[in-house]
Design an enzyme around this catalytic site. Structure first.
Site, PDB file in Angstrom:
ATOM      1  N   LYS A 114       0.887  -1.157   0.000  1.00 30.27           N
ATOM      2  CA  LYS A 114       0.000   0.000   0.000  1.00 30.27           C
ATOM      3  C   LYS A 114       0.931   1.215   0.000  1.00 30.27           C
ATOM      4  O   LYS A 114       1.546   1.546   1.014  1.00 30.27           O
ATOM      5  CB  LYS A 114      -0.885  -0.001   1.249  1.00 30.27           C
ATOM      6  CG  LYS A 114      -1.866   1.143   1.289  1.00 30.27           C
ATOM      7  CD  LYS A 114      -2.893   0.889   2.359  1.00 30.27           C
ATOM      8  CE  LYS A 114      -3.919   1.970   2.556  1.00 30.27           C
ATOM      9  NZ  LYS A 114      -3.669   3.288   2.134  1.00 30.27           N
ATOM     10  N   LYS A 288      -6.348  -8.376  -1.793  1.00 28.59           N
ATOM     11  CA  LYS A 288      -7.517  -8.294  -2.687  1.00 28.59           C
ATOM     12  C   LYS A 288      -7.922  -9.688  -3.148  1.00 28.59           C
ATOM     13  O   LYS A 288      -7.034 -10.520  -3.402  1.00 28.59           O
ATOM     14  CB  LYS A 288      -7.169  -7.478  -3.942  1.00 28.59           C
ATOM     15  CG  LYS A 288      -6.688  -6.094  -3.655  1.00 28.59           C
ATOM     16  CD  LYS A 288      -6.163  -5.417  -4.913  1.00 28.59           C
ATOM     17  CE  LYS A 288      -5.644  -4.043  -4.545  1.00 28.59           C
ATOM     18  NZ  LYS A 288      -5.013  -3.359  -5.651  1.00 28.59           N
TER      19      LYS A 288
END
Ligand code: IVH
Length: 663
Positions: A114, A288
């Protein structure tokens, strides 16, 4: 007790204020974790008292907003935020819930960094970049097309045949840690306001009214998701990313496809370990669901997708109290302030010190002892003070009038200079730093001569001038703490060995103001001997292309100074080398260059390659770091190649190596 409705109102107002500070001003007062804790508290109250719930609450929408200084752009599909988890247990519960929904314990997940930057959306029509926008409030962003076009990682035209008719990509605009440092140095040189961290630098640079400024800022882009796509179908997130790579986007190598939480957890360990080695800031990882069909089935809330979650790393920011400002004297007499803090946990360690750079920085921050400050560890080991969040004192801390070590008067040599300095040449604190620098690895490289050895020898009054190092004997060392026979002998050997260092190392070790390693080398190569340096005029120093006025003046002042000459003469008497060895023209092609060899080489053995590199003045090291110049990679290269990519180090194959050495 405060009335619940008022409490809810106050929390909403507080969150809106933090939102503006983070997204608009780039000046957050609290960490992401503290922000999320406030959102959670508000969420709990709204659930408990549904009467006071509101669709406009910050708990129900994406934070951030579009400033009116840019043209508004309505996103074809809203740009959402991510739900955060702050522990492995929280991430594991999200994983279990997701797996359970599909009753499939073999579900595929992608996990990737991230990146701590600014999200942006790019729209390509028939392969041509038409619009670039910020996230804004998630529905409407700001038109930053011209700025986006200056980013080198972003192709203006997709490098693929038959591109999708409508292709809306989302990703993160960020700046590398090294470019961030350079940018701040440049800004401080021109007396501008420095950025507190790479995220602020990326955001500030991206939202410039003048794209020319953006273009000078070395911004980068990493694709992580998409909005609306027409004319192309993908099955998986990983397939989409690969396609983006074929379109001309850079993919970063740090991602994994995992089938179990154990695998995800292993990658979390790896990345937590690697975090500080990366050349870009990451504030966590994103997990994800890989299948886009299943992503679709899971859908999203108003705020965030259900198919993804962020695993946030421990925050790099915290608030704490500044207890004391200490002034320390450096090698050249510069007085540097540093902060002693009330111990606070920060990214997994307890922090009790922070740098304050100089007294101008203290004035800029308007900080003083007793204030509550926001501290941040951005890439550096020692954190810095970002801002005062609660002023508890009068005014700001003033520079001391007298040197904290010797009591001499502290001066600012001229108004242009930021530094305050003790100009007593016999100041003990300066001498101590001088000794530590002289023996250090990049200077005379006396192995085993650390700070504690210096301190003990000073305490025992064995060192009064630099050259005393070369008069030390076995008996002086054997009485020091933790010294035994072997250690004392090794140190004696290391001291003797250091006498042979080339002139360039000695020049650097002498600690001449403004003269770093590179200039020392240039000076040594150009003038060859110490004797010659004593005679060089100011004009002749200035004629050397890399040496400007300030450096030339500093060199001249040093070499004509009687005390400096005396120190050098004493070093000569003790047998220290005063010349720079010749490097033949042929043999210096790789002078100062570091190579790392990895993978299976076909044409040459590793020994042969090493021999060639060394014969041309270069060196071969075993691990890749920022100091590596080339990585020569053969087949099946592994982690060293990965690391070289991350650090943006030049990677060559055998053919390119041959070209370099003119075969
Ligand atoms: S996926 C929510 N992947 O984090 C839509 N986002 O805190 C899907 N971010 O607004 C986003 N790295 O700008 C995704 N590897 C990554 C990311 C990432 C950074 C940003 C993104 C998002 C923000 C949410």
């Amino acid at each position: 007790m405060e009335n619940i409705q008022n409490l809810i109102k106050r929390l909403r107002k507080e969150l809106a204020r933090h939102n503006a500070l983070y997204y608009d001003k780039n000046e957050p007062e609290i960490s992401d974790g503290e922000y999320d804790a406030l959102v959670k508290e508000l969420e709990r109250l709204e659930q408990e008292y549904p009467l006071f719930a509101s669709s406009k609450s910050p708990t129900k929408k994406v934070s951030g907003y579009a400033s009116s200084s840019f043209k508004p752009i309505k996103h074809a599909v809203p740009m959402l935020s991510l739900d955060n988890t702050y522990s492995r247990d929280e991430a594991a519960s999200w994983y279990e819930r997701t797996v359970k929904k599909f009753n499939n314990s073999n579900l595929e997940f992608v996990i990737e960094p991230k990146i701590d930057g600014v999200s942006a959306s790019l729209t390509y029509l028939d392969g041509v970049l038409i619009v670039g926008a910020t996230r804004g409030d998630g529905e409407t962003g700001e038109d930053i097309t011209e700025n986006i076009k200056t980013i080198q990682d972003i192709p203006h035209k997709l490098k693929i045949e038959n591109p999708p008719s409508f292709f809306e990509l989302r990703g993160e605009v960020y700046i590398d840690k090294s470019d961030f440092k350079k940018l701040n140095e440049k800004i401080s040189y021109s007396d501008g306001q420095k950025f507190a961290n790479p995220r602020n630098a990326a955001s500030g640079s991206l939202r410039q009214k003048n794209p020319q400024i953006t273009s000078e800022r070395k911004l980068r882009f990493f694709v992580h998701s998409f909005g609306k796509i027409e004319g192309k179908h993908f099955e998986k997130q990983s397939e989409f990313l690969k396609y983006c790579q074929n379109c001309g986007f850079k993919l970063q190598s740090n991602f994994r496809i995992c089938n179990s939480f154990g695998e995800l957890s292993k990658f979390m360990d790896i990345m937590l370990e690697k975090r500080d080695l990366l050349n870009y800031e990451i504030d966590g990882l994103v997990i994800k669901v890989n299948s886009l069909k299943l992503q679709n089935e899971l859908g999203s809330t108003n705020k965030s997708p259900r198919w993804a979650v962020a695993f946030k790393f421990p925050s790099k920011q915290a608030t704490t109290k500044l207890i004391k400002i200490r002034s320390q004297v450096g090698r050249t007499g510069i007085i540097t302030p540093s902060a002693i803090l009330e111990p606070a946990p920060l990214s997994g360690v307890i922090i009790s010190h922070a740098t304050l750079h100089n007294f101008e920085e203290i004035e800029r921050l308007n900080v003083n002892e007793g204030d509550i400050v926001l501290i941040e560890r951005a890439g550096d080991v020692i954190p810095k003070i970002v801002k005062v969040v609660r002023k508890e004192s009068e005014s700001f801390f003033k520079p001391p009038k007298n040197c904290p070590s010797c009591g001499s008067e502290v001066v600012k040599e001229n108004e242009k200079e930021v530094a305050y300095r003790c100009i007593n040449p016999e100041c003990p604190a300066q001498f101590r730093r001088h000794l530590i620098h002289f023996v250090s690895r990049n200077a005379m490289d006396i192995d085993g001569f650390g700070e504690s050895v210096v301190d003990q020898l000073l305490e025992k009054k064995k060192l009064h001038k630099l050259s005393d190092i070369y008069r030390l004997s076995y008996n002086d060392f054997i009485e020091l703490e933790f010294f035994k026979d072997r250690k004392a002998n090794n140190l004696i050997k290391a001291i003797a060995e250091s006498k042979k260092r080339p002139l360039s190392k000695l020049i650097f070790a002498l600690g001449i103001r403004h003269i770093g390693e590179k200039v020392s080398e240039i000076v040594a190569k150009r003038f060859k001997t110490m004797k010659a340096l004593f005679e060089v005029s100011l004009e002749d120093f200035s004629k050397v292309s890399e040496i400007g006025e300030v450096l030339a003046l500093s060199l001249r002042e040093f070499f004509e100074n009687a005390t400096a000459r005396h120190v050098i003469e004493d070093l000569v008497l003790n047998g220290v080398n005063m010349t720079e060895p010749e490097t033949s023209k042929k043999g210096s092609q790789f002078e100062g260059r570091a190579f790392v060899l990895t993978g299976e080489l076909e044409k040459y053995s590793r020994e042969k390659v090493s021999e060639i590199i060394k014969s041309l003045g270069g060196k071969v090291t075993s691990s890749v770091s920022k100091k590596t110049d080339y990585v020569l990679a053969g087949a099946n290269a592994g982690s060293k190649l990965e690391k070289a990519k991350e650090l943006d180090i030049k990677i060559i194959d055998e053919a390119e190596f041959e070209k370099l050495i003119n075969i």
